[in-house]
Design an enzyme around this catalytic site. Structure first.
Site, PDB file in Angstrom:
ATOM      1  CG  ASN A   9      -1.763   1.209   1.361  1.00 39.92           C
ATOM      2  OD1 ASN A   9      -1.818   2.020   0.442  1.00 39.92           O
ATOM      3  ND2 ASN A   9      -2.430   1.364   2.491  1.00 39.92           N
ATOM      4  CE  LYS A  11      -0.267   3.365   4.678  1.00 32.07           C
ATOM      5  NZ  LYS A  11      -0.374   3.518   6.115  1.00 32.07           N
ATOM      6  CG  HIS A  94      -6.015   1.432   4.941  1.00 28.91           C
ATOM      7  ND1 HIS A  94      -5.658   2.427   5.820  1.00 28.91           N
ATOM      8  CD2 HIS A  94      -4.948   0.605   4.847  1.00 28.91           C
ATOM      9  CE1 HIS A  94      -4.415   2.214   6.229  1.00 28.91           C
ATOM     10  NE2 HIS A  94      -3.963   1.116   5.655  1.00 28.91           N
ATOM     11  CD  GLU A  96      -3.402   5.302   6.625  1.00 22.11           C
ATOM     12  OE1 GLU A  96      -3.346   5.388   5.387  1.00 22.11           O
ATOM     13  OE2 GLU A  96      -2.464   4.856   7.327  1.00 22.11           O
ATOM     14  CD  GLU A 166      -3.776  -3.049   7.229  1.00 22.22           C
ATOM     15  OE1 GLU A 166      -2.608  -3.202   6.854  1.00 22.22           O
ATOM     16  OE2 GLU A 166      -4.440  -2.051   6.955  1.00 22.22           O
ATOM     17  N   GLY A 172       1.799   1.913  10.890  1.00 20.72           N
ATOM     18  CA  GLY A 172       2.688   3.066  10.801  1.00 20.72           C
ATOM     19  C   GLY A 172       3.307   3.483  12.123  1.00 20.72           C
ATOM     20  CB  SER A 207       4.805  -1.977  12.196  1.00 15.56           C
ATOM     21  OG  SER A 207       4.270  -0.680  12.439  1.00 15.56           O
TER      22      SER A 207
HETATM   23  C1  PEP Z   1      -1.056  -0.091   6.126  1.00 16.90           C
HETATM   24  O1  PEP Z   1      -1.158   1.117   5.941  1.00 16.90           O
HETATM   25  O2  PEP Z   1      -1.908  -0.864   5.674  1.00 16.90           O
HETATM   26  C2  PEP Z   1       0.076  -0.569   6.909  1.00 16.90           C
HETATM   27  C3  PEP Z   1       0.058  -1.799   7.348  1.00 16.90           C
HETATM   28  O3  PEP Z   1       1.079   0.344   7.142  1.00 16.90           O
HETATM   29  P1  PEP Z   1       2.494   0.029   7.861  1.00 16.90           P
HETATM   30  O4  PEP Z   1       3.044  -1.223   7.235  1.00 16.90           O
HETATM   31  O5  PEP Z   1       3.316   1.225   7.570  1.00 16.90           O
HETATM   32  O6  PEP Z   1       2.201  -0.158   9.303  1.00 16.90           O
END
Ligand code: PEP
Length: 245
Positions: A9, A11, A94, A96, A166, A172, A207
């Site tokens: 992703n 973003k 997601h 976000e 997630e 993040g 992460s």
């Molecule tokens: C994500 O945005 O779906 C995600 C898992 O981000 P990160 O790997 O940076 O935690």
């Protein structure tokens, strides 16, 4: 047997030149590492075409879509348009989108239905906030997010579909759920999906990096990863993909 899938992703990061360079490095890394994982790249909308032209072994996905098939919806992008640009997958719900753009379970479910109706493979994101985890509500929140999709009564709801667990507190932040914490929720999600859940890929996101991918992928119900930050670094992302070998 479920194949490991690793989805990137990106973003709202990068430029066209960055996207091309990253993809070229990734393609050669996947090839030389003889990576057996399925790899999906979800770039920002404007770069879908650029990425589609250079996919190599990876497949193309989008980060979002409209729940509407077409019409006067300024700024929105339909599932058909994404397919037309070469996408095969779309991230839906997601965290976000849920937290910054107010997407609730109902809208997320409608987007899931739109993806399925068009023949796109949805990657449905579910997960709890830190507050919800600390209140012991993780499984309840995840169940509600999944039940919103089940409630639509779509034909073959979980076929040609992917779910990504997630935990919001791990996205993040550099804090990864332990493989045991993730496995517990993945197993629960698989139960929620019913009979079809045995074949549905369930990814972990939050992460994920080269250093923790292998131990996460070793868990029986973790079928890969949805990767944000680390997917913007070709070497790191290639290692995550190859951790499934
Ligand atoms: C994500 O945005 O779906 C995600 C898992 O981000 P990160 O790997 O940076 O935690």
């Amino acid at each position: 047997m479920r194949k490991t899938l690793v989805a990137a992703n990106w973003k709202m990061h990068g430029t066209k030149a960055f996207a091309v360079e990253l993809l070229e490095k990734l393609n050669s890394g996947l090839e030389s590492g003889k990576c057996s994982a399925q790899v999906v790249i979800c770039p920002p909308y404007p770069y879908l075409g650029v990425v589609a032209d250079k996919m190599g072994q990876a497949e193309l996905g989008a980060q979002n879509l409209s729940e509407q098939p077409s019409g006067a919806y300024t700024g929105e992008v339909s599932a058909e348009m994404l397919l037309d640009c070469g996408a095969r997958y779309a991230i839906i719900g997601h965290s976000e989108r849920r937290s910054l753009y107010g997407e609730g379970n109902e809208l997320v479910a409608a987007k899931y239905a739109a993806a399925k109706a068009a023949g796109l493979i949805p990657i449905l994101c579910v997960g709890e906030s830190l507050e919800e985890r600390e209140a012991g509500k993780t499984l309840q929140i995840v169940a509600e997010q999944i039940q919103a999709v089940i409630a639509l009564g779509l034909p073959e709801t979980w076929q040609n579909a992917v779910v990504a667990y997630e935990p919001v507190w791990a996205i993040g932040t550099g804090k990864t759920a332990t493989p045991e914490q993730a496995q517990e929720v993945h197993q629960f999600i698989r139960q929620q999906l019913g009979e079809a859940g045995g074949a549905t890929q369930i990814l972990y996101g939050g992460s994920v990096k080269a250093a923790n991918a292998e131990e996460l992928f070793a868990k029986p119900d973790i079928d890969g990863a949805l990767v944000g930050g680390a997917s913007l670094k070709a070497d790191e992302f290639t290692k995550i993909c190859c951790a499934a070998n």
